[in-house]
Design a protein around this motif. Structure first.
Motif, short mmCIF file in Angstrom:
data_model
loop_
_atom_site.label_atom_id
_atom_site.label_comp_id
_atom_site.label_asym_id
_atom_site.label_seq_id
_atom_site.Cartn_x
_atom_site.Cartn_y
_atom_site.Cartn_z
N GLY A 245 0.25 33.77 -8.65
CA GLY A 245 -0.52 34.45 -7.62
C GLY A 245 -0.17 33.99 -6.22
N VAL A 246 0.01 32.67 -6.04
CA VAL A 246 0.39 32.15 -4.73
C VAL A 246 1.79 32.60 -4.35
N ALA A 247 2.70 32.59 -5.33
CA ALA A 247 4.08 33.05 -5.08
C ALA A 247 4.09 34.49 -4.61
N GLU A 248 3.27 35.31 -5.25
CA GLU A 248 3.18 36.72 -4.85
C GLU A 248 2.65 36.82 -3.42
N GLY A 249 1.69 35.95 -3.08
CA GLY A 249 1.16 35.94 -1.73
C GLY A 249 2.21 35.60 -0.69
N VAL A 250 3.07 34.64 -1.00
CA VAL A 250 4.15 34.26 -0.09
C VAL A 250 5.07 35.46 0.15
N LEU A 251 5.45 36.14 -0.92
CA LEU A 251 6.35 37.29 -0.80
C LEU A 251 5.69 38.44 -0.04
N ARG A 257 5.56 41.04 7.23
CA ARG A 257 6.05 40.68 8.56
C ARG A 257 7.46 41.20 8.82
N GLY A 258 8.08 41.78 7.81
CA GLY A 258 9.43 42.31 8.00
C GLY A 258 10.52 41.26 7.89
N VAL A 259 10.20 40.09 7.31
CA VAL A 259 11.20 39.03 7.14
C VAL A 259 12.08 39.37 5.94
N ASP A 260 13.38 39.30 6.13
CA ASP A 260 14.32 39.61 5.05
C ASP A 260 14.26 38.53 3.97
N VAL A 261 14.08 38.95 2.71
CA VAL A 261 14.01 38.02 1.59
C VAL A 261 15.09 38.39 0.59
N PRO A 262 16.24 37.71 0.62
CA PRO A 262 17.31 37.99 -0.35
C PRO A 262 16.84 37.73 -1.78
N ASP A 263 17.57 38.31 -2.73
CA ASP A 263 17.20 38.17 -4.15
C ASP A 263 17.13 36.71 -4.58
N GLU A 264 18.06 35.90 -4.08
CA GLU A 264 18.09 34.49 -4.47
C GLU A 264 16.81 33.78 -4.01
N ALA A 265 16.37 34.08 -2.76
CA ALA A 265 15.15 33.46 -2.25
C ALA A 265 13.93 33.98 -3.00
N ARG A 266 13.92 35.28 -3.30
CA ARG A 266 12.81 35.86 -4.05
C ARG A 266 12.67 35.19 -5.42
N ASP A 267 13.82 35.00 -6.10
CA ASP A 267 13.79 34.35 -7.42
C ASP A 267 13.29 32.92 -7.31
N ARG A 268 13.69 32.23 -6.23
CA ARG A 268 13.25 30.84 -6.04
C ARG A 268 11.74 30.76 -5.88
N ILE A 269 11.17 31.71 -5.14
CA ILE A 269 9.73 31.71 -4.92
C ILE A 269 8.99 32.04 -6.21
N LEU A 270 9.45 33.07 -6.90
CA LEU A 270 8.75 33.51 -8.11
C LEU A 270 8.89 32.52 -9.27
N SER A 271 9.97 31.77 -9.29
CA SER A 271 10.19 30.83 -10.41
C SER A 271 9.54 29.48 -10.16
N SER A 290 12.30 33.02 9.43
CA SER A 290 13.18 33.44 8.34
C SER A 290 12.72 32.79 7.05
N VAL A 291 13.21 33.29 5.93
CA VAL A 291 12.81 32.72 4.65
C VAL A 291 13.32 31.29 4.50
N GLU A 292 14.45 30.98 5.14
CA GLU A 292 14.97 29.61 5.09
C GLU A 292 13.99 28.63 5.73
#
Length: 298
Positions: A245-251, A257-271, A290-292
């Motif tokens: 739930g928290v990971a979904e909130g981050v995404l 906000r329109g911040v670009d989230v590459p697939d690699e970063a998305r996977d890192r957050i969700l995992s 930025s996501v970094e």
């Protein structure tokens, strides 16, 4: 009893409908001569009961200008039938209470707000017998309040502003300022306002963020929404469920906000299944460029 002059002054138009063209021209508002005229029933009583309700109706008494009525309508989308209804409301209120009415329309999207704010002239192009001109509050003119000190100045205005800016790309900062302000406010005021924001955000992505902000300190938000979050936590009962739930909130925050989230970063957050790490990312997400920067350890 209706007087003879009263009858004469209107019945002549029944007998000689073309008279209106001459009268209107003399008055400087010329109407074209009719090609046909139909006399209609004069009884304006409703043939069947119709339920007409304004969303909120208030009477204000003032020292300088007497009293007036405020009718508040919440409008979620354009509705071409609404101007006629609004005109009816105002005419009825004026006739019933004998006090000047004001119509305030509240919107959550700019397009609807600009449509609602346009004056509606009721009558032929030569002469508008009535002009409907609502006051409109929406994302086009409500303040964007991102500062906690500013939010504290008028919590009711801050709450309405947050609701009208539910789709604002900077909604994370707006809600964070509101949340911080409410934490320093007595419960009898803060709890109802927190509930109104939860209701006002509906099913928008910002609602998810608001739920997380409320859940961050459930000892403070002892409200129905907070209780719902407690129940959800008990039902899930699993650490990984809360982390997801928290990971979904981050995404959702970054996406809003329109911040670009590459697939690699998305996977890192969700995992990620570490709640402390995810909460740290959640706190950075409202302001990170930025996501970094979300991942960077300060």
């Amino acid at each position: 009893m209706v007087s003879s002059p009263h009858e004469a002054m209107h019945r002549i138009f029944q007998e000689h409908p073309g008279l209106f063209s001459g009268v209107s021209e003399m008055l400087g508002v010329p109407f074209p001569p009719p090609v046909s005229v139909q006399i209609l029933p004069t009884d304006l009583t409703e043939a069947r009961p119709l339920e007409r309700r304004v969303d909120t109706l208030l009477r204000f008494d003032t020292e300088d200008e007497g009293s007036f009525l405020l009718a508040v309508e919440a409008q979620g989308k354009k509705d071409l039938s609404k101007p006629a209804s609004w005109a009816y409301y105002l005419s009825y209120l004026y006739a019933k209470y004998q006090r000047p009415p004001v119509l305030l329309v509240v919107c959550q999207d700019r397009s609807t707000a600009e449509w609602a704010a346009r004056p509606v002239r009721i009558g032929p192009r030569q002469w508008a017998s009535l002009t409907l001109q609502p006051l409109v509050a929406g994302p086009h003119n409500m303040p964007v309040i991102r500062d906690t000190a500013e939010a504290r100045k008028d919590l009711a205005l801050t709450t309405l502003a947050a609701i009208t800016h539910a789709d604002n790309p900077d909604v994370a900062a707006i809600l964070k300022a509101v949340s911080s302000a409410l934490r320093e406010t007595p419960e009898e005021l803060s709890h109802p306002l927190a509930e109104l924001i939860a209701q006002g955000l509906g099913k928008r992505p910002a609602a998810h963020l608001w739920r997380h902000l409320m859940a961050a300190d459930l000892s403070f938000y002892k409200s129905p929404v907070a209780e719902e979050l407690r129940d959800q936590g008990r039902e899930e009962g699993r650490e990984e469920g809360r982390a997801a739930g928290v990971a979904e909130g981050v995404l959702l925050l970054l996406t809003q906000r329109g911040v670009d989230v590459p697939d690699e970063a998305r996977d890192r957050i969700l995992s990620c299944d570490d709640l402390e790490t995810l909460r740290r990312w959640l706190l950075r997400a409202p302001t990170a460029p930025s996501v970094e920067d979300v991942f960077t350890v300060a």
